[in-house]
Design a protein around this motif. Structure first.
Motif, PDB file in Angstrom:
ATOM      1  N   ASN A  67     -27.272  -9.766 -25.459  1.00 20.07           N
ATOM      2  CA  ASN A  67     -26.383  -8.678 -25.058  1.00 20.07           C
ATOM      3  C   ASN A  67     -27.036  -7.789 -24.003  1.00 20.07           C
ATOM      4  N   ALA A  68     -28.357  -7.614 -24.098  1.00 23.02           N
ATOM      5  CA  ALA A  68     -29.065  -6.831 -23.085  1.00 23.02           C
ATOM      6  C   ALA A  68     -28.993  -7.517 -21.720  1.00 23.02           C
ATOM      7  N   ILE A  69     -29.117  -8.847 -21.719  1.00 22.96           N
ATOM      8  CA  ILE A  69     -29.012  -9.591 -20.460  1.00 22.96           C
ATOM      9  C   ILE A  69     -27.593  -9.488 -19.914  1.00 22.96           C
ATOM     10  N   LEU A  70     -26.600  -9.623 -20.794  1.00 25.71           N
ATOM     11  CA  LEU A  70     -25.204  -9.475 -20.358  1.00 25.71           C
ATOM     12  C   LEU A  70     -24.969  -8.102 -19.735  1.00 25.71           C
ATOM     13  N   SER A  71     -25.456  -7.058 -20.379  1.00 29.85           N
ATOM     14  CA  SER A  71     -25.261  -5.701 -19.856  1.00 29.85           C
ATOM     15  C   SER A  71     -25.938  -5.526 -18.506  1.00 29.85           C
ATOM     16  N   GLY A  72     -27.115  -6.142 -18.352  1.00 32.26           N
ATOM     17  CA  GLY A  72     -27.813  -6.056 -17.077  1.00 32.26           C
ATOM     18  C   GLY A  72     -27.098  -6.776 -15.953  1.00 32.26           C
ATOM     19  N   LEU A  73     -26.337  -7.791 -16.302  1.00 29.60           N
ATOM     20  CA  LEU A  73     -25.629  -8.575 -15.286  1.00 29.60           C
ATOM     21  C   LEU A  73     -24.235  -8.041 -14.982  1.00 29.60           C
ATOM     22  N   PHE A  74     -23.518  -7.654 -16.046  1.00 24.25           N
ATOM     23  CA  PHE A  74     -22.100  -7.314 -15.881  1.00 24.25           C
ATOM     24  C   PHE A  74     -21.781  -5.834 -16.097  1.00 24.25           C
ATOM     25  N   GLY A  75     -22.666  -5.148 -16.836  1.00 21.86           N
ATOM     26  CA  GLY A  75     -22.422  -3.736 -17.101  1.00 21.86           C
ATOM     27  C   GLY A  75     -21.218  -3.518 -17.994  1.00 21.86           C
ATOM     28  N   ASN A  76     -20.041  -3.805 -17.482  1.00 21.00           N
ATOM     29  CA  ASN A  76     -18.778  -3.585 -18.198  1.00 21.00           C
ATOM     30  C   ASN A  76     -18.634  -4.576 -19.343  1.00 21.00           C
ATOM     31  N   LYS A  77     -18.532  -4.065 -20.570  1.00 16.55           N
ATOM     32  CA  LYS A  77     -18.441  -4.941 -21.732  1.00 16.55           C
ATOM     33  C   LYS A  77     -17.076  -5.602 -21.875  1.00 16.55           C
ATOM     34  N   ASP A  78     -16.159  -5.296 -20.965  1.00 15.39           N
ATOM     35  CA  ASP A  78     -14.866  -5.969 -20.966  1.00 15.39           C
ATOM     36  C   ASP A  78     -14.928  -7.329 -20.289  1.00 15.39           C
TER      37      ASP A  78
END
Length: 416
Positions: free
Chosen positions: A71-82
């Motif tokens: 999830n940390a990697i996802l947030s770093g790549l996309f920011g928006n959790k949508d």
């Protein structure tokens, strides 16, 4: 068509995934297939999940760090959790949790393969979604639908004819394909793995079946070095080596290339390049047919956590071919990999890798027939193209239990 392989270190965080994009933009995205390993140390974390599951421990506690990491990697790549990538990752974790809830098998190797493969499924999902997010069209391919294997869990053997047919029918040669390393499936569609660090082998399989122009393995080192920089000081880059030399180095335990990777490439003379994803413009190391090692210097390899077993007959009679055949049948039965052999008239010694944790069963069986001595936790050191200075430096401050010399290679079993 070209095949690229990115290891766990190259996608260990959001910056690593962004760097994969930079490499592809530099090298071109058309007619490429990229093989992605699990991110960072995810495989190790998944092994803890397997252990907790079989011990009936707290699985959620073991799985939570894996979720937080991705999830940390996802947030770093996309920011928006949508972004859809978050939902796809959640769905993969739900699949894994369903397996852990409803599975009834207690076979370690089977459970291992059904659980650990999610590391690769997670990484490729994230990388594929990020490339799409950045405007690079790509096809995410589940390697289990292509790489068909037998049911030797944790060390599956490829069924080549069926695998080639599946790869040729599913890979779009004109586009960019993203797929997983290390994983396959058997005839019952149970997940299998090709052996630890098997993503390089996956790249070799796809390259062979697609008649690829070449394969590039992107690493966090400049190329193939004459020694592991984590163990030896001041390693040097090997500019080029032959398939045969690379196979020898991999067999003895060099960690840069998986031992099985070279075999399919050699059969079709497909060049292999090992390059740095930190400096993609640097030449790295080329592995091709018939080119000598350059520079020709001693190459140092170490395999840790080995077991040295020495056998002699109970009545001090000779160790004959019949005895050796019996011993090797036991190695096969208990999935023991033999890394060194030495025998005399009345003794037989082997250095083995106990990666399937069958040592106690093996020793119990051997003790019924032989007098058995063994040492655990030893290291196997190998020097290819040795000289006296290299051997003396390696032996310094070590208790050598066994030493073996051939024309090009010295091997030592030692207690560090």
């Amino acid at each position: 068509m070209k095949v690229f392989k990115f290891g766990g270190a190259s996608v260990k965080d959001s910056g690593g995934v962004q760097n994969v994009l930079k490499v592809l933009q530099s090298e071109g995205v058309k007619e490429k297939l990229i093989v992605i390993s699990a991110m960072g140390k995810t495989t190790n974390a998944m092994e803890i999940v397997v252990k907790k599951y079989l011990e009936k421990g707290n699985i959620g506690e073991a799985l939570q760090p894996v979720k937080e990491y991705h999830n940390a990697i996802l947030s770093g790549l996309f920011g928006n959790k949508d972004h859809p990538a978050f939902g796809e990752v959640r769905e993969l974790f739900r699949e894994l949790e369903n397996f852990l809830q409803y599975n009834r098998s207690t076979n370690y190797d089977f459970v291992y393969d059904q659980v650990v493969i999610y590391g690769e499924l997670l990484s490729t999902t994230i990388v594929s979604e990020y490339l799409s997010f950045c405007g690079i069209n790509n096809n995410l391919l589940d390697a289990r639908t292509c790489i068909r294997t037998d049911s030797t869990f944790r060390d599956a053997q490829v069924q080549w004819k069926e695998t080639q047919a599946q790869i040729l029918s599913q890979v779009n040669r004109e586009n960019l394909t993203v797929t997983q390393g290390f994983i396959g499936a058997d005839e019952n569609n149970f997940s299998t793995t090709l052996g630890r660090e098997g993503s390089d082998y996956t790249a070799g399989i796809f390259a062979y079946c697609l008649n690829a122009e070449n394969v590039t393995i992107w690493k966090d080192v400049p190329g193939v070095l004459n020694a592991d920089p984590r163990v030896f000081e001041n390693p040097q880059l090997l500019e080029h080596i032959s398939y045969e030399e690379a196979i020898e180095l991999a067999f003895y335990g060099a960690s840069v290339i998986h031992p099985k990777t070279l075999q399919p490439l050699q059969r079709k003379e497909i060049p292999l390049f090992v390059k740095s994803f930190l400096n993609p413009s640097n030449p790295g190391t080329a592995v091709k047919k018939g080119q000598p090692i350059l520079p020709k210097i001693p190459c140092f390899i170490v395999k840790k956590d080995q077991v040295l077993i020495s056998l002699s007959s109970l009545d001090f009679s000779f160790i004959l071919e019949k005895n050796i055949s019996e011993i090797f049948s036991l190695f096969h039965k208990y999935q023991i990999k033999v890394d060194l052999i030495q025998n005399s008239a009345i003794s037989f010694s082997v250095c083995i890798d106990n990666k399937f944790n069958n040592l106690e069963k093996l020793l119990s069986h051997l003790k019924a027939t032989f007098r058995v001595n063994y040492n655990t936790g030893v290291s196997l050191y190998t020097i290819r193209h040795f000289d006296e200075k290299a051997v003396a430096a390696l032996e310094k401050d070590k208790k050598v239990l066994l030493k073996q010399i051939t024309r090009e290679t010295v091997q030592l079993v030692a207690i560090p």
